[in-house]
Design a protein around this motif. Structure first.
Motif: not given
Length: 70
Positions: A22-27, A38-46, A48-60
């Motif tokens: 997604a970051e590359e698409i937004l850039e 598509w969304f009728n709004v400027d998505p703005g800058p991507p 700044q975050s990092s992707v965790p190495d493991e799936i988080q419990n709230e994402e299961l």
């Protein structure tokens, strides 16, 4: 699917396809107008975050649905 289409797909060099996040698409300057259309709004800058190495419990639940369907 007819035999011609199947043969075309089977001989296609899929190494030309790469994963983009997604970051590359937004850039991408060419993606921004499409996202706006598509969304009728400027998505703005991507974000700044990092992707965790493991799936988080709230994402299961979401991840399990992706793998196993509804």
């Amino acid at each position: 699917m007819d035999d011609n289409l199947k043969a075309h797909i089977e001989k296609w060099d899929f190494s030309a396809i790469k994963w983009i996040g997604a970051e590359e698409i937004l850039e991408d300057k060419f993606a921004k107008p499409i996202l706006f259309e598509w969304f009728n709004v400027d998505p703005g800058p991507p974000p700044q975050s990092s992707v965790p190495d493991e799936i988080q419990n709230e994402e299961l639940v979401y991840v399990q649905e992706l793998f196993f369907g509804l």
